[in-house]
Design a protein around this motif. Structure first.
Motif, PDB file in Angstrom:
ATOM      1  N   ASP A   1     -19.114  -2.675  30.283  1.00 35.97           N
ATOM      2  CA  ASP A   1     -17.401  -3.159  30.233  1.00 35.97           C
ATOM      3  C   ASP A   1     -17.580  -4.266  30.312  1.00 35.97           C
ATOM      4  OD1 ASP A   1     -17.036  -0.717  32.646  1.00 35.97           O
ATOM      5  OD2 ASP A   1     -18.475  -1.349  34.155  1.00 35.97           O
ATOM      6  N   ALA A   2     -17.835  -4.931  30.066  1.00 34.25           N
ATOM      7  CA  ALA A   2     -17.455  -6.558  29.169  1.00 34.25           C
ATOM      8  C   ALA A   2     -18.195  -7.472  29.443  1.00 34.25           C
ATOM      9  CB  ALA A   2     -17.189  -7.504  30.568  1.00 34.25           C
ATOM     10  N   VAL A   3     -17.841  -8.433  28.287  1.00 34.55           N
ATOM     11  CA  VAL A   3     -19.212  -9.599  27.182  1.00 34.55           C
ATOM     12  C   VAL A   3     -19.623 -10.908  29.191  1.00 34.55           C
ATOM     13  CG1 VAL A   3     -19.344 -11.721  26.045  1.00 34.55           C
ATOM     14  CG2 VAL A   3     -18.128  -9.836  25.530  1.00 34.55           C
ATOM     15  N   ALA A   4     -20.376 -10.987  29.063  1.00 28.20           N
ATOM     16  CA  ALA A   4     -21.117 -11.168  30.882  1.00 28.20           C
ATOM     17  C   ALA A   4     -21.453 -12.560  30.629  1.00 28.20           C
ATOM     18  CB  ALA A   4     -22.215 -10.778  30.753  1.00 28.20           C
ATOM     19  N   ALA A   5     -22.262 -12.973  28.833  1.00 33.49           N
ATOM     20  CA  ALA A   5     -22.575 -14.852  29.254  1.00 33.49           C
ATOM     21  C   ALA A   5     -23.305 -14.484  27.716  1.00 33.49           C
ATOM     22  CB  ALA A   5     -24.302 -14.446  29.711  1.00 33.49           C
ATOM     23  N   ALA A   6     -22.960 -15.787  26.906  1.00 29.29           N
ATOM     24  CA  ALA A   6     -23.324 -16.318  25.573  1.00 29.29           C
ATOM     25  C   ALA A   6     -24.224 -17.110  26.037  1.00 29.29           C
ATOM     26  CB  ALA A   6     -21.851 -16.297  25.272  1.00 29.29           C
ATOM     27  N   HIS A   7     -24.548 -17.046  24.459  1.00 26.78           N
ATOM     28  CA  HIS A   7     -26.119 -18.811  24.011  1.00 26.78           C
ATOM     29  C   HIS A   7     -26.190 -18.872  22.987  1.00 26.78           C
ATOM     30  CE1 HIS A   7     -28.955 -21.789  25.781  1.00 26.78           C
ATOM     31  NE2 HIS A   7     -29.634 -21.044  25.186  1.00 26.78           N
ATOM     32  N   PHE A   8     -25.627 -19.667  22.531  1.00 26.83           N
ATOM     33  CA  PHE A   8     -26.275 -20.475  20.702  1.00 26.83           C
ATOM     34  C   PHE A   8     -27.452 -20.643  20.733  1.00 26.83           C
ATOM     35  CE2 PHE A   8     -21.329 -20.115  20.332  1.00 26.83           C
ATOM     36  CZ  PHE A   8     -21.203 -19.101  19.013  1.00 26.83           C
ATOM     37  N   HIS A   9     -28.570 -20.324  19.855  1.00 28.42           N
ATOM     38  CA  HIS A   9     -29.497 -20.968  20.006  1.00 28.42           C
ATOM     39  C   HIS A   9     -30.689 -19.919  18.763  1.00 28.42           C
ATOM     40  CE1 HIS A   9     -33.510 -22.598  21.711  1.00 28.42           C
ATOM     41  NE2 HIS A   9     -34.239 -20.718  21.310  1.00 28.42           N
ATOM     42  N   GLY A  10     -31.028 -21.543  18.730  1.00 23.36           N
ATOM     43  CA  GLY A  10     -31.780 -21.020  17.228  1.00 23.36           C
ATOM     44  C   GLY A  10     -31.387 -19.727  15.899  1.00 23.36           C
ATOM     45  N   ASP A  11     -30.015 -20.582  15.584  1.00 22.18           N
ATOM     46  CA  ASP A  11     -29.300 -19.777  15.232  1.00 22.18           C
ATOM     47  C   ASP A  11     -29.228 -18.458  14.591  1.00 22.18           C
ATOM     48  OD1 ASP A  11     -26.940 -20.426  12.490  1.00 22.18           O
ATOM     49  OD2 ASP A  11     -28.626 -19.335  11.098  1.00 22.18           O
ATOM     50  N   ARG A  12     -28.931 -18.185  16.285  1.00 25.87           N
ATOM     51  CA  ARG A  12     -28.491 -16.687  17.185  1.00 25.87           C
ATOM     52  C   ARG A  12     -27.212 -17.090  17.899  1.00 25.87           C
ATOM     53  NH1 ARG A  12     -33.993 -13.832  17.845  1.00 25.87           N
ATOM     54  NH2 ARG A  12     -34.246 -12.491  15.629  1.00 25.87           N
ATOM     55  N   LEU A  13     -26.379 -15.900  18.227  1.00 18.82           N
ATOM     56  CA  LEU A  13     -26.051 -15.906  19.011  1.00 18.82           C
ATOM     57  C   LEU A  13     -26.608 -14.485  20.126  1.00 18.82           C
ATOM     58  CD1 LEU A  13     -23.317 -16.587  21.063  1.00 18.82           C
ATOM     59  CD2 LEU A  13     -21.949 -15.297  19.542  1.00 18.82           C
ATOM     60  N   TYR A  14     -26.588 -15.353  21.446  1.00 20.20           N
ATOM     61  CA  TYR A  14     -27.321 -14.238  22.214  1.00 20.20           C
ATOM     62  C   TYR A  14     -25.997 -13.938  22.786  1.00 20.20           C
ATOM     63  CZ  TYR A  14     -32.053 -15.415  20.750  1.00 20.20           C
ATOM     64  OH  TYR A  14     -33.423 -15.473  20.033  1.00 20.20           O
ATOM     65  N   LEU A  15     -25.942 -12.141  22.993  1.00 20.35           N
ATOM     66  CA  LEU A  15     -24.990 -12.155  24.240  1.00 20.35           C
ATOM     67  C   LEU A  15     -26.100 -11.138  24.995  1.00 20.35           C
ATOM     68  CD1 LEU A  15     -23.240 -10.563  20.983  1.00 20.35           C
ATOM     69  CD2 LEU A  15     -22.485 -12.957  22.853  1.00 20.35           C
ATOM     70  N   SER A  16     -25.338 -11.149  26.041  1.00 22.02           N
ATOM     71  CA  SER A  16     -25.251  -9.684  27.943  1.00 22.02           C
ATOM     72  C   SER A  16     -24.200  -9.331  27.736  1.00 22.02           C
ATOM     73  CB  SER A  16     -25.966 -10.242  28.796  1.00 22.02           C
ATOM     74  OG  SER A  16     -25.171 -10.967  29.966  1.00 22.02           O
ATOM     75  N   PHE A  17     -24.286  -8.025  29.051  1.00 23.52           N
ATOM     76  CA  PHE A  17     -22.458  -7.630  28.898  1.00 23.52           C
ATOM     77  C   PHE A  17     -22.341  -6.961  30.237  1.00 23.52           C
ATOM     78  CE2 PHE A  17     -23.023  -7.742  24.382  1.00 23.52           C
ATOM     79  CZ  PHE A  17     -22.012  -7.477  24.140  1.00 23.52           C
ATOM     80  N   VAL A  18     -21.771  -6.324  31.275  1.00 26.12           N
ATOM     81  CA  VAL A  18     -22.134  -5.887  31.617  1.00 26.12           C
ATOM     82  C   VAL A  18     -21.877  -4.304  32.234  1.00 26.12           C
ATOM     83  CG1 VAL A  18     -19.993  -5.772  33.931  1.00 26.12           C
ATOM     84  CG2 VAL A  18     -20.456  -7.822  32.984  1.00 26.12           C
TER      85      VAL A  18
END
Length: 660
Positions: free
Chosen positions: A369-386
């Motif tokens: 349904d949606a992009v829930a959270a994001a975090h830049f760390h260690g030259d990656r973009l971590y993403l979570s979703f509803v």
């Protein structure tokens, strides 16, 4: 020689020179001077017309006559020293008739000449570092050596304690400059200014020289300052905060079409920075048939017209960070019917931000349904979703920034970390990973049912044993139930079980919202079997209530219903709460001692005494009508950190505040 007419009687007083001002100059230009002393005129004889004659009157530098000599009074003479005198010390001589006065080495011609300016931080937080910078310029024709600043004096209603003095001893060539810097700790509330000058030795003559005394701008010492009301200009009741390319960004707007930005000192607000989104025409394609994409979408938008490029119709997130060595702005939306496929990123900085797409359809499901959270760390973009599907929640790591016009993610560009495989994370429904954090180079993911820690800097899927449970193994955790949202978009911090995670002083902190009220948790991994990673036994409930439910963190005030902010600068850990009587924020400088008494509120009062001791800046961060913290970030620009917060009441326009 100067002859004057005067009335009186003959005088034979001594000629004494007390001082000359200024005492030095370069030889580039004539220099007006004032000479003070005892200069009684010598009356010689009666003239035929009844007036009295005056003896000869001369003023010299060594043997060189001064120009424009004017006898002002028996105690003052003005004149002009001619240009072209050689560098060195020179005698000042006044001759009246047969009497002579000398100020030996009274005037210096130097090759170096100093000017100085002082600048202080314009806004500084109570208890925060305050930097004062002196810029010293040599406007002369030769170098200045041993350039050093004076001690600074202060004026104003606030005070400051010196923590790091400026170091002198520099050499500054002709036409060059140098800077000196002091660090103070600001105290009290109000304005403070600094005064001082610089001294040196002239390289040609070794004569001491000094700049005039100068005063800095006034620094405003505050606890909280309102930067701007309604920063987006359209009454938007919500706004994220992001730090990007030397600016603070706020947005998106209520219609998902723009953001605002300003400088870290709170000036130069630019509202209505527009959006454009590239169309995906390869493989999975963006769904909207609108001729151009200028909105990320919003609740109530019209499909194929005012919604997002893939007909997104709700708020997701807006953030910023570094990937592949470049800074990126990230925006994501929501689709109320599911099948969200896209994230959007830009490295643009002009007044229309051109976003590239990241097509994640190969990794997301039909119930995303949606992009829930994001975090830049260690030259990656971590993403979570509803998500409400069978593979919920999705947890991805983007490893490659999108080229123009976008990226159809596949292969190693994205790692599926298999969020659905983490024990317990697929409930409730919908499910989402609320937030990310990091400590000692390791990533943490937080969910209503628990928190997991990566075992390595670049973790793979859960099945690779790169993850371990870090859920607190304490009754205060297990006896409370995390809140669970039924929303599929437009999330508020209070909707999340764990809205924010922060590292401070070698420890990890997170806020938890339970059905009974808020908690603050702290982890010290140093004494455990894995001293760099939090394990279930490393936690403690921080600042538990002393009155009421001692398994909650409310500083004894049940009106603090939700924890909505946990952020840290190098100096302080800040925790913030929603409340119908106005949001409250408290802070601590000691990560190791976490009782309520270790936190402070308004003007440094002990939070142990809340609600008598109000939060920082007072109820509502200065406006009790603001009952919700919408987003908070600790941002650092040019080595200076501040906490930027959007607050509101869920209906009216947001307010952007800063805790410097």
């Amino acid at each position: 020689m100067l002859a004057v007419a005067a009335c009186g009687t003959s005088s034979q007083q001594a000629v004494d020179i007390d001082q000359i001002m200024p005492t030095s100059a370069t030889s580039l230009d004539p220099v007006p001077v004032q000479i003070d002393g005892a200069f009684a005129l010598d009356i010689t004889n009666d003239l035929d017309d009844g007036t009295l004659g005056v003896a000869s009157f001369d003023v010299l530098i060594d043997d060189t006559p001064l120009l424009d000599v004017v006898w002002q009074s028996e105690s003052q003479i003005t004149a002009t020293i001619p240009a072209g005198l050689p560098p060195g010390l020179h005698d000042v001589v006044v001759v009246i008739g047969t009497r002579r006065g000398v100020l030996a080495d009274g005037f210096a011609i130097t090759g170096a000449e100093l000017t100085a300016t002082l600048a202080a931080d314009s806004i500084v937080g109570r208890g925060a570092p305050l930097t004062v910078t002196m810029t010293v310029t040599n406007t002369g024709i030769s170098a200045a050596t041993m350039v050093a600043p004076s001690e600074l004096t202060t004026s104003g209603t606030a005070t400051a304690t010196l923590t790091t003095p400026a170091a002198g001893g520099a050499s500054v060539g002709a036409g060059a400059s140098t800077t000196f810097e002091w660090t103070y700790t600001a105290q009290g509330i109000g304005m403070i200014a600094f005064s001082g000058n610089a001294t040196a030795l002239d390289e040609l003559t070794t004569i001491p020289i000094a700049s005039p005394v100068v005063m800095s701008n006034a620094a405003n010492v505050v606890e909280v300052t309102t930067i701007v009301d309604n920063p987006l200009g359209d009454g938007s009741p919500f706004g994220f905060v992001a730090g990007y390319q030397g600016h603070v960004y706020i947005g998106p707007s209520a219609t998902g079409t723009s953001v605002a930005r300003l400088l870290p000192d709170g000036t130069n607000l630019e509202a209505n920075l527009g959006f454009t989104f590239a169309r995906d025409t390869t493989g999975n394609t963006t769904a909207s048939t609108a001729p151009a994409y200028t909105s990320i979408g919003y609740t109530g938008c019209t499909p194929n017209a005012t919604c997002g490029p893939d007909n997104e119709d709700g708020r997701g997130l807006f953030t910023a960070g570094t990937l592949g060595g470049s800074e990126w702005l990230v925006v994501g939306g929501a689709r109320s019917g599911g099948d969200l496929d896209y994230l959007y990123m830009t490295s643009d900085t002009d007044t229309t931000l051109d976003f590239r797409y990241v097509d994640l359809s190969a990794y997301l499901g039909p119930a995303t349904d949606a992009v829930a959270a994001a975090h830049f760390h260690g030259d990656r973009l971590y993403l979570s979703f509803v998500d409400s599907g069978g593979s919920r929640p999705y947890l991805l790591a983007l490893q490659v920034a999108p080229p123009a016009p976008g990226l159809d993610a596949a292969g190693t560009t994205v790692i599926d970390l298999t969020g659905s495989a983490f024990p317990g994370l697929n409930t409730p429904n919908p499910s989402l990973i609320d937030s990310f954090g990091d400590l000692n180079g390791l990533l943490y993911v937080a969910h209503a049912r628990g928190i997991y820690a990566a075992r390595k800097a670049d973790p793979g899927p859960y099945s690779t044993a790169d993850w371990a449970s870090a859920t607190p193994a304490f009754t205060q955790w297990s006896s409370k139930t995390s809140v669970a949202t039924t929303k599929d978009s437009d999330l508020l911090p209070a909707d999340r079980a764990i809205p924010q995670i922060a590292s401070f002083g070698g420890r990890l902190f997170f806020g938890r919202n339970t059905t009974a009220g808020p908690q603050l948790w702290a982890c010290n991994p140093a004494g455990s079997a894995s001293p760099t990673r939090c394990e279930p036994g490393d936690w403690q409930l921080a600042a538990p209530n002393l009155l009421g439910d001692n398994q909650l963190t409310q500083f004894n005030n049940p009106a603090l219903t939700s924890i909505s902010m946990v952020v840290a600068t190098s100096q302080y850990l800040y925790v913030g709460f929603d409340s119908a009587t106005g949001v409250r924020v408290f802070r601590t400088s000691n990560p190791a001692s976490l009782l309520p008494i270790d936190f402070e509120g308004f003007m440094g009062c002990t939070a142990n005494n809340h609600p008598t001791c109000e939060g920082i800046g007072g109820a509502g961060l200065g406006d009790p009508a603001d009952t919700q913290i919408l987003d908070a970030k600790a941002l650092t620009f040019d080595g200076k950190s501040a906490v930027w917060i959007t607050v509101g009441d869920a209906t009216g326009a947001i307010r952007l505040v800063m805790i410097p």
